[in-house]
Design an enzyme around this catalytic site. Structure first.
Site, PDB file in Angstrom:
ATOM      1  CG  HIS A  19      24.363 -31.833 -26.517  1.00  0.00           C
ATOM      2  ND1 HIS A  19      25.380 -30.927 -26.684  1.00  0.00           N
ATOM      3  CD2 HIS A  19      23.489 -31.243 -25.662  1.00  0.00           C
ATOM      4  CE1 HIS A  19      25.153 -29.842 -25.990  1.00  0.00           C
ATOM      5  NE2 HIS A  19      24.004 -30.000 -25.337  1.00  0.00           N
ATOM      6  CG  HIS A  22      26.796 -32.153 -22.268  1.00  0.00           C
ATOM      7  ND1 HIS A  22      25.654 -32.423 -22.979  1.00  0.00           N
ATOM      8  CD2 HIS A  22      26.491 -31.124 -21.455  1.00  0.00           C
ATOM      9  CE1 HIS A  22      24.701 -31.593 -22.601  1.00  0.00           C
ATOM     10  NE2 HIS A  22      25.179 -30.801 -21.673  1.00  0.00           N
ATOM     11  CB  CYS A 138      16.087 -19.526 -16.455  1.00  0.00           C
ATOM     12  SG  CYS A 138      16.242 -20.717 -17.808  1.00  0.00           S
ATOM     13  CB  CYS A 141      19.844 -20.897 -16.679  1.00  0.00           C
ATOM     14  SG  CYS A 141      19.819 -20.283 -18.340  1.00  0.00           S
ATOM     15  CB  CYS A 162      15.475 -18.063 -20.368  1.00  0.00           C
ATOM     16  SG  CYS A 162      17.243 -18.333 -20.511  1.00  0.00           S
ATOM     17  CG  HIS A 165      17.658 -22.487 -21.858  1.00  0.00           C
ATOM     18  ND1 HIS A 165      18.391 -21.877 -20.875  1.00  0.00           N
ATOM     19  CD2 HIS A 165      18.305 -23.622 -22.166  1.00  0.00           C
ATOM     20  CE1 HIS A 165      19.437 -22.626 -20.585  1.00  0.00           C
ATOM     21  NE2 HIS A 165      19.420 -23.684 -21.354  1.00  0.00           N
ATOM     22  CE  LYS A 319      24.831 -23.916 -24.179  1.00  0.00           C
ATOM     23  NZ  LYS A 319      24.464 -23.732 -22.808  1.00  0.00           N
ATOM     24  CE  LYS A 322      20.231 -33.634 -25.142  1.00  0.00           C
ATOM     25  NZ  LYS A 322      21.096 -33.908 -24.011  1.00  0.00           N
TER      26      LYS A 322
HETATM   27  N1  MSP Z   1      25.218 -28.499 -14.002  1.00  0.00           N
HETATM   28  C1  MSP Z   1      25.750 -27.302 -14.494  1.00  0.00           C
HETATM   29  C2  MSP Z   1      27.225 -27.217 -14.203  1.00  0.00           C
HETATM   30  C3  MSP Z   1      27.585 -27.337 -12.763  1.00  0.00           C
HETATM   31  S1  MSP Z   1      29.293 -27.355 -12.557  1.00  0.00           S
HETATM   32  C4  MSP Z   1      29.526 -27.216 -10.942  1.00  0.00           C
HETATM   33  C5  MSP Z   1      25.563 -27.226 -15.998  1.00  0.00           C
HETATM   34  N2  MSP Z   1      25.348 -28.369 -16.627  1.00  0.00           N
HETATM   35  S2  MSP Z   1      25.142 -28.537 -18.214  1.00  0.00           S
HETATM   36  O1  MSP Z   1      24.691 -29.888 -18.405  1.00  0.00           O
HETATM   37  O2  MSP Z   1      24.307 -27.521 -18.729  1.00  0.00           O
HETATM   38  O3  MSP Z   1      26.550 -28.432 -18.830  1.00  0.00           O
HETATM   39  C6  MSP Z   1      27.108 -27.210 -19.207  1.00  0.00           C
HETATM   40  C7  MSP Z   1      28.469 -27.465 -19.803  1.00  0.00           C
HETATM   41  O4  MSP Z   1      28.380 -28.443 -20.852  1.00  0.00           O
HETATM   42  C8  MSP Z   1      29.084 -26.266 -20.479  1.00  0.00           C
HETATM   43  O5  MSP Z   1      29.717 -25.398 -19.583  1.00  0.00           O
HETATM   44  C9  MSP Z   1      30.064 -26.950 -21.396  1.00  0.00           C
HETATM   45  O6  MSP Z   1      31.128 -27.440 -20.649  1.00  0.00           O
HETATM   46  C10 MSP Z   1      29.235 -28.107 -21.909  1.00  0.00           C
HETATM   47  N3  MSP Z   1      28.388 -27.697 -23.027  1.00  0.00           N
HETATM   48  C11 MSP Z   1      27.035 -27.766 -23.108  1.00  0.00           C
HETATM   49  N4  MSP Z   1      26.635 -27.300 -24.324  1.00  0.00           N
HETATM   50  C12 MSP Z   1      27.723 -26.922 -25.021  1.00  0.00           C
HETATM   51  C13 MSP Z   1      27.927 -26.449 -26.316  1.00  0.00           C
HETATM   52  N5  MSP Z   1      26.942 -26.201 -27.153  1.00  0.00           N
HETATM   53  N6  MSP Z   1      29.205 -26.255 -26.725  1.00  0.00           N
HETATM   54  C14 MSP Z   1      30.287 -26.519 -25.918  1.00  0.00           C
HETATM   55  N7  MSP Z   1      30.110 -26.960 -24.685  1.00  0.00           N
HETATM   56  C15 MSP Z   1      28.866 -27.118 -24.186  1.00  0.00           C
HETATM   57  O7  MSP Z   1      25.668 -26.133 -16.532  1.00  0.00           O
END
Ligand code: MSP
Length: 732
Positions: A19, A22, A138, A141, A162, A165, A319, A322
């Site tokens: 989304h 990411h 979690c 997380c 959590c 979430h 935040k 999903k």
């Molecule tokens: N898989 C782990 C990361 C492992 S890295 C060795 C993970 N994945 S995640 O799919 O949850 O992605 C988290 C990252 O996505 C956040 O750190 C950020 O970079 C981005 N974001 C996810 N949601 C976000 C927001 N709402 N706002 C900004 N960035 C966000 O954690």
């Protein structure tokens, strides 16, 4: 040999589609990558997916796929998104899309584990030891939670939730390998102190330091294979799976060749490490505490640094995620906005390091004011006037001595170095902010140039100058200054808005003849620090003038967006049947069918439809429904008043059930093989009370009972209540 720069985004969980959050980190990384290349560094940009662990296992199970199929499916969507948003290799974006299911990764992780396991902590103890883990985990997380990280349940027999979430935690009580993190506190603090810019921004650095100072606990780094099977086995102990974060963080080194010679030759761990990690603040602790400690244990140099950005939050300040169902849909964004408008908005609106609130209305406002009326308008007025008054060629910027007095009378500053000085100063400020990742400040500076040049044009009134033959040179000088400033803006803005910057550059006639054997002159290779005023050659023929940022009709677009978003949710509701083999594959909804066809013929136009069908796919993938979908089903407590068999229908019972209405409901239930009618009388059961009535064997059934289906033959076991409940009470 060029100096290198290695930049990473987090690798995203492959259990669901990306989304805006990411996308944002990828946009920022893409922007830094392009900038570093402009500055002459050989930059390597890594993004990818994190594909192991319980989350993917569960999502796969819900979707009726194997974990690998699930990961492949999501990754194919991810790479379509990166291509649609111009972030892939083909568009000058990432160099590798890393996947933790690549075999060379498993090889590297095993080597890394062994390296850590054979090392001693700074206090001389084994860095990894076997113990027993007891606590709450979690899954979304992928992290263990301490007491201050969850909310206590209202009922004693329920798991805590959590705090991020709002999802139930899993109780874990099993044998586990531990990393002796508690021995690394001093070494970590030393690292942070000796390198003040290791963690940025400073507020985050302070948070991490106080977390470390408060004392570190050892970290469980494995799960029993019997509880989490989808992952990399612990070397020499296959009954354990390596904890997903240990596996995921290691991608940053395996991707460039750690632990695999072929990969080392293809990319080069020696060449590129250490990396700058760009992450959301949500996962800073993993990157700033655990990861450097693992690296110390393995005797690998720590990262170059960790930059933590803020979160996109919803209107309520939560935040975007999903799990909370409050994400901004990439399909809707891509359908209605240009990629550069989205990039501009994200980089301009979120003050780097702080949280940002996303709103479609603000995106439209910024597109209209800053892009259409600002940069777009300046470009088109400058180029249109060059084409009208200067035969479509860059004019000369020089005003001959004898015309200076006359020029002065027209209101322009005859000293060209004034404007040159202004843009040079702006360039230096811009670069300073950019180097500090303060993109929004950098953009403000760039727009101060837009405003300044706009004002210069309005003050000089070229349309009046054009009427006076004696002011030809003044007119030329004004237009030259405007065009030269635009050239500078193109170079500065290229990393942030590559397509538009290149578009303006081409319109200025600087992109090289299209179709020429030489590649287009690309902004990608122009160092902004090397810009010199006067670089625009007199006589350069301008390209075709095209509008770059069309104005958006806000009211109209807002209502289209509303329709898109609500139809996305609606279409899914009927299909999302938890537990069933994916509705998507068996019976595509109209929107889904579209997406599937698009899948077969990848391309930009098709991408749009695929992205637009994202919401449906996403829900189907996760087997999840919105709460609003659930509330459509009305469930009530009923009491069985009578029950009898139906002649010639040995499976059916005819029940009369009181669900608190005036008259009892007549309900047919296929439970006759397992329940004696008499024994049902007086039983309290759960009834679906808003089903359309249906006729079976000549009897109308006015509802449905809920029963578990047990064993292979699907023996029904009625859902019932152990406490006293009134008839008609709603189940929620
Ligand atoms: N898989 C782990 C990361 C492992 S890295 C060795 C993970 N994945 S995640 O799919 O949850 O992605 C988290 C990252 O996505 C956040 O750190 C950020 O970079 C981005 N974001 C996810 N949601 C976000 C927001 N709402 N706002 C900004 N960035 C966000 O954690």
């Amino acid at each position: 040999m060029a100096k290198t720069f290695y930049l990473t985004t987090p690798i995203y969980y492959a259990n669901s589609f990306p989304h805006l959050g990411h996308l944002y980190t990828m946009i920022v990384a893409d922007c830094v990558h392009r900038y570093k290349e402009q500055r002459g560094l050989e930059s390597y940009f890594l993004t990818g997916t994190d594909e192991h662990g319980i989350n993917i296992e569960r999502a796969a199970e819900r979707a009726g796929r194997t974990p690998q199929e699930q990961a492949d499916y999501v990754v194919s969507y991810f790479t379509k998104v990166t291509s649609a948003f111009g972030l892939d290799t083909e568009h000058g974006g990432y160099d590798t899309f890393m996947r933790t299911t690549y075999p060379f990764h498993a090889e590297g992780v095993s080597k890394f584990w062994r390296q850590v396991a054979h090392s001693k902590t700074p206090k001389g103890r084994e860095a990894i030891y076997k113990g027993h883990y007891e606590g709450w985990f979690c899954a979304p997380c992928a992290a263990y939670k301490t007491e201050d990280e969850y909310s206590k349940p209202q009922q004693l027999d329920q798991p805590p939730l959590c705090l991020i979430h709002e999802a139930a935690l899993d109780r874990v009580s099993e044998e586990s390998y531990f990393f002796r993190l508690s021995d690394y506190g001093d070494a970590l603090l030393e690292l942070y102190e000796s390198r003040p810019d290791f963690i940025r921004p400073e507020a985050r650095r302070n948070e991490v330091m106080s977390f470390v100072r408060s004392g570190l606990q050892d970290l469980s780094v494995s799960r029993l294979r019997s509880s989490v099977g989808w992952g990399i086995p612990v070397p020499d102990d296959p009954a354990h799976t390596i904890y997903v974060w240990f596996d995921a963080l290691t991608n940053y080194i395996t991707a460039i060749g750690y632990g695999n010679e072929e990969r080392e030759r293809a990319v080069g761990f020696e060449k590129f490490w250490p990396a700058l990690h760009l992450v959301g603040k949500d996962i800073l602790r993993f990157h700033a505490v655990y990861w450097p400690a693992f690296l110390m244990a393995a005797s690998v140099e720590p990262p170059r640094g960790i930059i933590a950005h803020g979160m996109w939050v919803d209107q309520a300040g939560r935040k975007m995620s999903k799990t909370l169902g409050n994400t901004v849909e990439l399909g809707v964004l891509h359908k209605h906005f240009s990629v550069d408008a989205i990039r501009y908005f994200c980089l301009r609106e979120m003050v780097f390091g702080q949280d940002g609130r996303f709103g479609y209305e603000s995106l439209i406002d910024r597109t209209n004011s800053d892009l259409a009326s600002g940069l777009g308008n300046l470009t088109s007025r400058t180029l249109t006037m060059i084409s009208r008054y200067c035969e479509g060629k860059s004019p000369s910027g020089l005003i001959p001595e004898e015309r200076l007095l006359l020029a002065k009378r027209s209101g322009i500053d005859t000293d060209e170095t004034t404007i040159a000085g202004f843009v040079e100063h702006a360039r230096d400020d811009f670069l300073l902010h950019f180097e500090n990742y303060a993109f929004s400040r950098a953009l403000e500076v760039a727009w101060s140039v837009v405003a300044r040049v706009d004002k210069m044009i309005s003050d000089a009134k070229p349309w009046d100058l054009a009427k006076d033959g004696n002011q030809r040179e003044t007119l030329s000088a004004v237009l030259y200054r405007a065009a030269e400033s635009l050239r500078w803006l193109c170079v500065l803005l290229y990393p942030l808005m590559p397509e538009s910057a290149q578009g303006i550059y081409d319109q200025l006639g600087l992109g090289g003849a299209s179709g020429s054997p030489n590649a287009k002159n690309s902004l990608a290779a122009i160092d902004p620090a090397e810009l010199r005023w006067g670089g625009l050659q007199e006589g350069t023929r301008i390209g075709e003038v095209k509008p770059l940022f069309p104005r958006i009709d806000k009211g109209k677009l807002m209502s289209e967006i509303k329709t898109d978003r609500s139809s996305g949710t609606h279409a899914t509701a009927a299909d999302a049947v938890p537990g069933a083999p994916t509705a998507v594959e068996t019976q595509p909804s109209p929107a889904m069918k579209h997406a599937t066809e698009a899948d077969a013929v990848p391309g930009r136009a098709e991408m749009l439809s695929t992205l637009n069908a994202k919401r449906e796919e996403e829900l189907a993938i996760e087997g999840l429904i919105d709460i609003t979908d659930f509330t459509k089903v009305e469930l009530r407590v009923g009491e069985v008043l009578s029950a009898e068999r139906i002649p010639k229908a040995d499976k059916l019972l005819l029940l009369s059930v009181d669900i608190g209405e005036e008259k009892p409901r007549q309900i047919l239930a296929g439970i006759a093989l397992h329940y004696e009618p008499d024994k049902l009388i007086g039983r309290k059961i759960a009834v679906v009370s808003n089903l359309k009535p249906r006729k079976m064997r000549g009897y109308e059934s006015q509802g449905m009972l809920l029963a578990a289906s047990v064993g292979e033959e699907g023996k029904p076991v009625l859902a019932t209540f152990t406490e006293d409940v009134p008839n008609g009470a709603r189940l929620k």
